[in-house]
Design an enzyme around this catalytic site. Structure first.
Site, PDB file in Angstrom:
ATOM      1  N   TYR A  95      50.241  79.877  43.194  1.00 12.55           N
ATOM      2  CA  TYR A  95      49.158  79.682  42.237  1.00 12.55           C
ATOM      3  C   TYR A  95      47.827  79.591  42.979  1.00 12.55           C
ATOM      4  O   TYR A  95      47.788  79.401  44.196  1.00 12.55           O
ATOM      5  CB  TYR A  95      49.380  78.412  41.427  1.00 12.55           C
ATOM      6  CG  TYR A  95      50.623  78.423  40.569  1.00 12.55           C
ATOM      7  CD1 TYR A  95      51.179  79.611  40.092  1.00 12.55           C
ATOM      8  CD2 TYR A  95      51.254  77.228  40.218  1.00 12.55           C
ATOM      9  CE1 TYR A  95      52.321  79.605  39.296  1.00 12.55           C
ATOM     10  CE2 TYR A  95      52.387  77.212  39.418  1.00 12.55           C
ATOM     11  CZ  TYR A  95      52.921  78.403  38.973  1.00 12.55           C
ATOM     12  OH  TYR A  95      54.048  78.382  38.182  1.00 12.55           O
ATOM     13  N   SER A  96      46.722  79.665  42.226  1.00  8.88           N
ATOM     14  CA  SER A  96      45.425  79.627  42.894  1.00  8.88           C
ATOM     15  C   SER A  96      45.223  78.327  43.661  1.00  8.88           C
ATOM     16  O   SER A  96      44.558  78.322  44.696  1.00  8.88           O
ATOM     17  CB  SER A  96      44.289  79.845  41.897  1.00  8.88           C
ATOM     18  OG  SER A  96      44.316  78.874  40.875  1.00  8.88           O
ATOM     19  N   GLU A  97      45.805  77.217  43.150  1.00  9.66           N
ATOM     20  CA  GLU A  97      45.801  75.972  43.918  1.00  9.66           C
ATOM     21  C   GLU A  97      47.024  75.128  43.627  1.00  9.66           C
ATOM     22  O   GLU A  97      47.586  75.175  42.519  1.00  9.66           O
ATOM     23  CB  GLU A  97      44.553  75.113  43.615  1.00  9.66           C
ATOM     24  CG  GLU A  97      43.421  75.268  44.601  1.00  9.66           C
ATOM     25  CD  GLU A  97      42.403  76.272  44.132  1.00  9.66           C
ATOM     26  OE1 GLU A  97      41.592  76.707  44.958  1.00  9.66           O
ATOM     27  OE2 GLU A  97      42.431  76.621  42.940  1.00  9.66           O
ATOM     28  N   THR A  98      47.395  74.358  44.643  1.00  9.40           N
ATOM     29  CA  THR A  98      48.378  73.299  44.501  1.00  9.40           C
ATOM     30  C   THR A  98      47.751  72.018  45.027  1.00  9.40           C
ATOM     31  O   THR A  98      47.131  72.022  46.095  1.00  9.40           O
ATOM     32  CB  THR A  98      49.675  73.621  45.274  1.00  9.40           C
ATOM     33  OG1 THR A  98      50.282  74.797  44.702  1.00  9.40           O
ATOM     34  CG2 THR A  98      50.664  72.483  45.198  1.00  9.40           C
TER      35      THR A  98
END
Length: 278
Positions: free
Chosen positions: A42-45
């Site tokens: 994902y774009s961020e974790t």
């Protein structure tokens, strides 16, 4: 590590922006967090570690690199925490500074979270850099909205704000990936905040994020906070104000971000949204 998967800024798992959430990252080093974020994709974790002073330390990793602050992963983290421990207030210590977050339940049972960003600010974009940016975007200067001048905006991470003169211009996103990636790395930009103004308080946005290994973010809370600060600093909105930012529709992942802009010139910007498990 137990990695939870949430969608932020939507009540539909098929919409919004997916984020990974690790509510207990105790003992995980940088390499482990980066590897986990790359695997999630994902774009961020977000990785949370409890501290002894009442704050939660949070770090954010994209598939390729750490970022100082991420809005949608903060909303997802707050909702995940509320589902595990109950709603209320949290104080998060991020690489950008302290961020306060509150959670509550809506009438339908959905958990809603509001974060308050660090103090926002803006900076001019030098003409030569702006030319590079527009060239990489493949956007002619005459397609911009002259009422919303290009400027770099910050509320935990830096985002250049570029306003399209029409919804059609915003919908046509076909940028030069290597050129934009190199420019963003050099300038220290996290995403590019492309916006179109539908009305004085309703905006549509798109956010390329190639430095993170993501072509586009479907909902970007950090950029929305920075944009709220940009509008206030440039007197483009009458504060206090509540703004609605629609994002992700062009990607098939519609998202809705509510932005609260207080009147105080140095106060943080509020970002509100829902999050649901995937």
């Amino acid at each position: 590590m137990e990695i939870l998967r949430y969608v932020a800024f939507s009540t539909d798992p098929k919409g919004g922006n997916p984020a990974g959430v690790v509510l207990d990252a105790t003992g995980a080093d940088d390499a482990a967090m980066q590897a986990a974020a790359a695997e999630v994709g994902y774009s961020e974790t977000a990785f949370v570690t409890a501290s002894g002073d009442g704050l939660l330390d949070v770090r954010y990793f994209s598939p390729l690199a750490e970022v100082p602050f991420c809005g949608h992963a903060t909303i997802a983290t707050a909702v995940a925490h509320a589902r595990a421990h109950g709603t209320g207030s949290l104080r998060l210590r991020t690489r950008a500074g302290e961020v306060a977050v509150t959670t509550d339940r809506a009438e339908d049972g959905t958990v809603v979270a509001t974060l308050v960003s660090v103090a926002p600010r803006t900076a001019p974009i030098p003409p030569a850099v702006l030319d590079e940016l527009l060239t990489a975007l493949r956007w002619p200067a005459e397609d911009l909205d002259p009422a919303l001048p290009p400027r770099a905006a910050y509320a935990g991470a830096w985002h250049p704000v570029v306003a399209a003169g029409s919804r059609r211009r915003l919908a046509d996103l076909d940028y030069d990936v290597p050129a934009l990636t190199a420019l963003m790395h050099r300038e220290g930009w996290t995403t590019v905040d492309l916006v179109w103004r539908e009305s004085p308080t309703v905006f549509h946005a798109r956010n390329p994020f190639p430095p993170g290994g993501v072509v586009e973010d479907p909902a970007t809370g950090a950029a929305a906070a920075a944009f709220g600060g940009y509008l206030r600093e440039l007197d483009l909105v009458t504060a206090p104000a509540t703004l609605t930012v629609h994002q992700g529709a062009d990607m098939g992942r519609p998202s809705t971000i509510t932005v609260s802009v207080p009147a105080g010139p140095h106060t943080g910007i509020g970002v509100t949204g829902t999050a649901v498990p995937i």
